[in-house]
Write an enzyme that holds these catalytic residues in place. Structure first.
Site, PDB file in Angstrom:
ATOM      1  N   ASP A  44      49.344  22.545  -2.629  1.00  0.00           N
ATOM      2  CA  ASP A  44      49.710  22.086  -3.974  1.00  0.00           C
ATOM      3  C   ASP A  44      50.537  23.171  -4.663  1.00  0.00           C
ATOM      4  OD1 ASP A  44      48.379  19.768  -6.070  1.00  0.00           O
ATOM      5  OD2 ASP A  44      49.395  21.490  -6.967  1.00  0.00           O
ATOM      6  N   HIS A  84      47.229  10.481  -2.544  1.00  0.00           N
ATOM      7  CA  HIS A  84      47.015  11.845  -2.048  1.00  0.00           C
ATOM      8  C   HIS A  84      45.588  12.269  -2.317  1.00  0.00           C
ATOM      9  CE1 HIS A  84      48.587  12.035  -6.177  1.00  0.00           C
ATOM     10  NE2 HIS A  84      47.835  13.096  -6.346  1.00  0.00           N
ATOM     11  N   HIS A 104      43.244  15.604  -2.833  1.00  0.00           N
ATOM     12  CA  HIS A 104      43.188  17.039  -3.102  1.00  0.00           C
ATOM     13  C   HIS A 104      42.021  17.631  -2.305  1.00  0.00           C
ATOM     14  CE1 HIS A 104      45.659  16.769  -6.908  1.00  0.00           C
ATOM     15  NE2 HIS A 104      45.220  15.528  -6.855  1.00  0.00           N
TER      16      HIS A 104
END
Ligand code: AMP
Ligand code: ZN
Length: 112
Positions: free
Chosen positions: A29, A98, A100
């Site tokens: 990220d 997505h 994390h």
């Protein structure tokens, strides 16, 4: 399609890749919320969990099959958290599904 993460998968926008296979792409990220913050995404464009169905759920399965290896390679021996944000109330900011993967420290107990 004008999708940031589709462009990352295609290599049109740079990313710090940590893992890739036929179904899955993973990268760091750009604005980490923990010492390790990796995004794991399906190579098929799905806007969010709202678009997961029996037709495409193999991509989600492949994401979760990849996560243990990604976490191990990142050294997350103490554990980690997997989060996906869906829609406005969850503050989803990129419209490509997505997950994390957060770790590398003791994470707060509160998730919302
Ligand atoms: P969400 O808020 O759940 O939609 O998460 C989107 C995530 O994408 C955020 O954590 C951003 O920091 C991250 N992000 C946005 N642009 C990029 C980029 N170009 N490379 C890597 N991560 C990004
Ligand atoms: Zn996309």
């Amino acid at each position: 399609m004008d999708c940031l993460f589709c462009k990352i998968i295609a290599g049109e926008i740079p990313s710090k890749k940590v893992y890739e296979n036929e179904y899955v792409y993973a990268f760091h990220d750009i604005n980490p919320q923990a010492p390790t913050h990796i995004l794991v995404i399906p190579k098929k464009h799905l806007a969010s969990t709202d678009e997961v169905s029996g037709e495409n759920s193999i991509y989600v399965a492949k994401v979760f099959e990849a996560i243990p290896q990604i976490a191990a390679e990142a050294g997350l021996t103490g554990g980690y958290r997997v989060i996906t944000n869906c829609g406005a109330d969850a503050c989803q900011s990129v419209g490509h599904l997505h997950f994390h993967v957060l770790g590398g420290k003791q994470l707060p107990e509160n998730m919302g």
